[in-house]
Design a protein around this motif. Structure first.
Motif, PDB file in Angstrom:
ATOM      1  N   THR A   6      50.622 -28.305  48.490  1.00  7.95           N
ATOM      2  CA  THR A   6      50.265 -28.465  49.896  1.00  7.95           C
ATOM      3  C   THR A   6      51.124 -27.518  50.715  1.00  7.95           C
ATOM      4  O   THR A   6      52.168 -27.054  50.257  1.00  7.95           O
ATOM      5  CB  THR A   6      50.492 -29.913  50.388  1.00  7.95           C
ATOM      6  N   SER A   7      50.684 -27.222  51.914  1.00 11.14           N
ATOM      7  CA  SER A   7      51.443 -26.312  52.763  1.00 11.14           C
ATOM      8  C   SER A   7      52.704 -26.961  53.329  1.00 11.14           C
ATOM      9  O   SER A   7      53.613 -26.282  53.752  1.00 11.14           O
ATOM     10  CB  SER A   7      50.565 -25.800  53.910  1.00 11.14           C
ATOM     11  N   ARG A   8      52.726 -28.288  53.308  1.00 14.55           N
ATOM     12  CA  ARG A   8      53.896 -29.014  53.810  1.00 14.55           C
ATOM     13  C   ARG A   8      54.597 -29.730  52.664  1.00 14.55           C
ATOM     14  O   ARG A   8      53.941 -30.247  51.760  1.00 14.55           O
ATOM     15  CB  ARG A   8      53.473 -30.075  54.813  1.00 14.55           C
ATOM     16  N   VAL A  47      47.461 -36.503  53.365  1.00 13.66           N
ATOM     17  CA  VAL A  47      48.209 -35.279  53.030  1.00 13.66           C
ATOM     18  C   VAL A  47      49.251 -35.587  51.961  1.00 13.66           C
ATOM     19  O   VAL A  47      49.415 -34.836  50.999  1.00 13.66           O
ATOM     20  CB  VAL A  47      48.872 -34.670  54.291  1.00 13.66           C
ATOM     21  N   PHE A  48      49.945 -36.700  52.106  1.00 10.92           N
ATOM     22  CA  PHE A  48      50.967 -37.077  51.123  1.00 10.92           C
ATOM     23  C   PHE A  48      50.338 -37.276  49.743  1.00 10.92           C
ATOM     24  O   PHE A  48      50.896 -36.848  48.733  1.00 10.92           O
ATOM     25  CB  PHE A  48      51.690 -38.356  51.550  1.00 10.92           C
ATOM     26  N   MET A  49      49.191 -37.928  49.709  1.00 10.78           N
ATOM     27  CA  MET A  49      48.556 -38.283  48.444  1.00 10.78           C
ATOM     28  C   MET A  49      47.817 -37.122  47.775  1.00 10.78           C
ATOM     29  O   MET A  49      47.444 -37.225  46.610  1.00 10.78           O
ATOM     30  CB  MET A  49      47.577 -39.435  48.650  1.00 10.78           C
TER      31      MET A  49
END
Length: 64
Positions: A44-46, A37-39
């Motif tokens: 992104t939703s976060r 998710v970070f990459m």
């Protein structure tokens, strides 16, 4: 922090060392899904976590 630039640096270092997200997860103590998710480039939703960025920079010995 310019996350896009940092993500590019992490990706380049991963390629250079032949690392996968699973390897970064072990090195940082985060789950593989957190690293993915970070990459993810783009929106992104976060929000991206500065803590994850710090752990990645320490694990790979690269500048934030």
């Amino acid at each position: 922090m310019d996350f896009a630039r940092f993500i590019s640096k992490v990706a380049a270092e991963m390629k250079l060392r032949g690392l996968k997200y699973k390897d970064l997860a072990v090195m940082t103590g985060y789950r593989e899904s957190t690293i993915k998710v970070f990459m993810a480039l783009g929106v992104t939703s976060r929000p991206r976590s500065p803590r994850v960025a710090k752990k990645l920079s320490e694990a790979l010995d690269i500048e934030l």
